[in-house]
Design a protein around this motif. Structure first.
Motif, PDB file in Angstrom:
ATOM      1  N   ALA A 197      35.529  90.738  55.498  1.00  0.00           N
ATOM      2  CA  ALA A 197      34.582  90.899  53.714  1.00  0.00           C
ATOM      3  C   ALA A 197      33.802  89.895  54.018  1.00  0.00           C
ATOM      4  O   ALA A 197      34.699  88.837  55.200  1.00  0.00           O
ATOM      5  N   THR A 198      32.924  89.033  53.493  1.00  0.00           N
ATOM      6  CA  THR A 198      31.650  88.220  53.777  1.00  0.00           C
ATOM      7  C   THR A 198      31.944  87.618  52.560  1.00  0.00           C
ATOM      8  O   THR A 198      32.948  87.293  51.603  1.00  0.00           O
ATOM      9  N   ILE A 199      31.607  85.838  52.459  1.00  0.00           N
ATOM     10  CA  ILE A 199      32.229  84.614  51.750  1.00  0.00           C
ATOM     11  C   ILE A 199      30.978  85.956  50.093  1.00  0.00           C
ATOM     12  O   ILE A 199      31.674  85.474  49.411  1.00  0.00           O
ATOM     13  N   ASP A 200      30.182  86.426  50.261  1.00  0.00           N
ATOM     14  CA  ASP A 200      29.063  87.186  48.897  1.00  0.00           C
ATOM     15  C   ASP A 200      30.590  87.927  48.099  1.00  0.00           C
ATOM     16  O   ASP A 200      30.374  88.112  46.688  1.00  0.00           O
TER      17      ASP A 200
ATOM     18  N   CYS B 135      36.911  88.176  44.032  1.00  0.00           N
ATOM     19  CA  CYS B 135      38.057  86.952  43.095  1.00  0.00           C
ATOM     20  C   CYS B 135      37.504  85.857  42.773  1.00  0.00           C
ATOM     21  O   CYS B 135      38.575  85.239  42.213  1.00  0.00           O
ATOM     22  N   GLY B 136      36.331  85.697  42.031  1.00  0.00           N
ATOM     23  CA  GLY B 136      36.550  84.345  40.840  1.00  0.00           C
ATOM     24  C   GLY B 136      35.627  83.324  42.167  1.00  0.00           C
ATOM     25  O   GLY B 136      36.207  82.334  41.164  1.00  0.00           O
ATOM     26  N   LEU B 137      35.433  83.069  42.535  1.00  0.00           N
ATOM     27  CA  LEU B 137      35.347  81.597  43.535  1.00  0.00           C
ATOM     28  C   LEU B 137      34.118  81.760  43.140  1.00  0.00           C
ATOM     29  O   LEU B 137      32.910  82.477  43.414  1.00  0.00           O
ATOM     30  N   ILE B 138      34.089  80.428  43.421  1.00  0.00           N
ATOM     31  CA  ILE B 138      32.297  79.939  43.436  1.00  0.00           C
ATOM     32  C   ILE B 138      32.444  79.849  45.228  1.00  0.00           C
ATOM     33  O   ILE B 138      33.101  79.685  45.620  1.00  0.00           O
ATOM     34  N   ARG B 139      31.004  79.880  45.363  1.00  0.00           N
ATOM     35  CA  ARG B 139      30.833  80.021  46.899  1.00  0.00           C
ATOM     36  C   ARG B 139      32.073  79.041  47.861  1.00  0.00           C
ATOM     37  O   ARG B 139      31.585  79.114  48.729  1.00  0.00           O
TER      38      ARG B 139
ATOM     39  N   LEU C 290      34.837  77.286  52.309  1.00  0.00           N
ATOM     40  CA  LEU C 290      36.569  76.960  52.818  1.00  0.00           C
ATOM     41  C   LEU C 290      36.902  78.155  53.209  1.00  0.00           C
ATOM     42  O   LEU C 290      37.553  77.943  54.369  1.00  0.00           O
ATOM     43  N   ILE C 291      37.400  78.866  52.642  1.00  0.00           N
ATOM     44  CA  ILE C 291      38.159  80.049  52.967  1.00  0.00           C
ATOM     45  C   ILE C 291      38.031  80.637  53.977  1.00  0.00           C
ATOM     46  O   ILE C 291      39.093  80.974  55.131  1.00  0.00           O
ATOM     47  N   SER C 292      37.157  80.117  53.701  1.00  0.00           N
ATOM     48  CA  SER C 292      36.460  81.526  54.993  1.00  0.00           C
ATOM     49  C   SER C 292      36.378  80.460  57.019  1.00  0.00           C
ATOM     50  O   SER C 292      36.807  81.106  57.779  1.00  0.00           O
ATOM     51  N   LEU C 293      35.913  79.760  56.434  1.00  0.00           N
ATOM     52  CA  LEU C 293      36.102  78.440  57.537  1.00  0.00           C
ATOM     53  C   LEU C 293      37.522  78.264  57.872  1.00  0.00           C
ATOM     54  O   LEU C 293      37.761  78.669  59.014  1.00  0.00           O
ATOM     55  N   LEU C 294      38.445  78.332  56.709  1.00  0.00           N
ATOM     56  CA  LEU C 294      40.262  78.774  57.302  1.00  0.00           C
ATOM     57  C   LEU C 294      40.248  79.098  57.658  1.00  0.00           C
ATOM     58  O   LEU C 294      41.464  79.093  58.942  1.00  0.00           O
ATOM     59  N   LYS C 295      39.945  80.479  57.663  1.00  0.00           N
ATOM     60  CA  LYS C 295      40.610  81.756  58.301  1.00  0.00           C
ATOM     61  C   LYS C 295      40.254  81.502  59.561  1.00  0.00           C
ATOM     62  O   LYS C 295      40.576  81.925  60.666  1.00  0.00           O
ATOM     63  N   GLN C 296      38.728  81.148  59.923  1.00  0.00           N
ATOM     64  CA  GLN C 296      37.437  81.110  61.774  1.00  0.00           C
ATOM     65  C   GLN C 296      39.065  79.834  62.286  1.00  0.00           C
ATOM     66  O   GLN C 296      39.334  80.529  63.286  1.00  0.00           O
ATOM     67  N   GLU C 297      39.137  79.073  61.851  1.00  0.00           N
ATOM     68  CA  GLU C 297      39.771  78.010  62.298  1.00  0.00           C
ATOM     69  C   GLU C 297      41.468  78.440  62.823  1.00  0.00           C
ATOM     70  O   GLU C 297      42.088  78.402  64.514  1.00  0.00           O
ATOM     71  N   SER C 298      41.940  79.293  61.682  1.00  0.00           N
ATOM     72  CA  SER C 298      43.229  79.891  62.006  1.00  0.00           C
ATOM     73  C   SER C 298      43.427  81.048  63.001  1.00  0.00           C
ATOM     74  O   SER C 298      44.415  80.676  63.800  1.00  0.00           O
ATOM     75  N   ARG C 299      41.745  81.791  62.788  1.00  0.00           N
ATOM     76  CA  ARG C 299      42.256  82.478  64.076  1.00  0.00           C
ATOM     77  C   ARG C 299      41.990  81.600  65.763  1.00  0.00           C
ATOM     78  O   ARG C 299      42.463  82.455  66.248  1.00  0.00           O
TER      79      ARG C 299
END
Length: 134
Positions: free
Chosen positions: A101-104, A110-114, A119-128
């Protein structure tokens, strides 16, 4: 007669030398006594300073314990709030990211703000990245 005069002169010189040595010893003993007194005063001052520092350290330690307890309580409350309000959204966002999925997509589904989605995307990338290194 001349030897008597030389003998008397040597005797007077010895007496004068003896008096000078006694005076010098007396002055030296007074100086040593003053140095001992000064040293005792310095030691007393240093002991007082150590006591002040120790009591200050104890006080700071107690304050830090109180602050640490408050911080732990605040972290627990924050975790509770997050788990009640948005834990499901964050977990869902992580699942969607794993599926590509993309940020959009995260914002809309999920009802998240951008900023949260980024931030979640960056955390996931860092986790990878971290899992790739290990």
């Amino acid at each position: 007669m001349e030897s008597q005069w030389v003998f008397n002169l040597l005797l007077v010189l010895q007496f004068v030398t003896l008096v000078a040595v006694v005076v010098w010893c007396f002055r030296l003993s007074k100086r040593v006594k003053n140095l001992k007194n000064n040293q005792a005063e310095v030691e007393l001052y240093q002991k007082k300073q150590v006591q002040v520092l120790a009591s200050g350290s104890i006080g700071m330690g107690r304050r830090l314990v109180v602050i640490e307890k408050k911080l732990n309580l605040a972290v627990e409350k924050q975790s509770e709030i997050l788990s009640k309000e948005g834990g499901v959204s964050y977990n869902r966002a992580m699942e969607l990211l794993e599926m590509g999925a993309t940020i959009d997509d995260l914002v809309s589904k999920c009802g998240l703000i951008r900023a949260e989605a980024e931030l979640i995307s960056l955390l996931k990338q860092e986790s990878r990245r971290n899992s790739d290194y290990h």
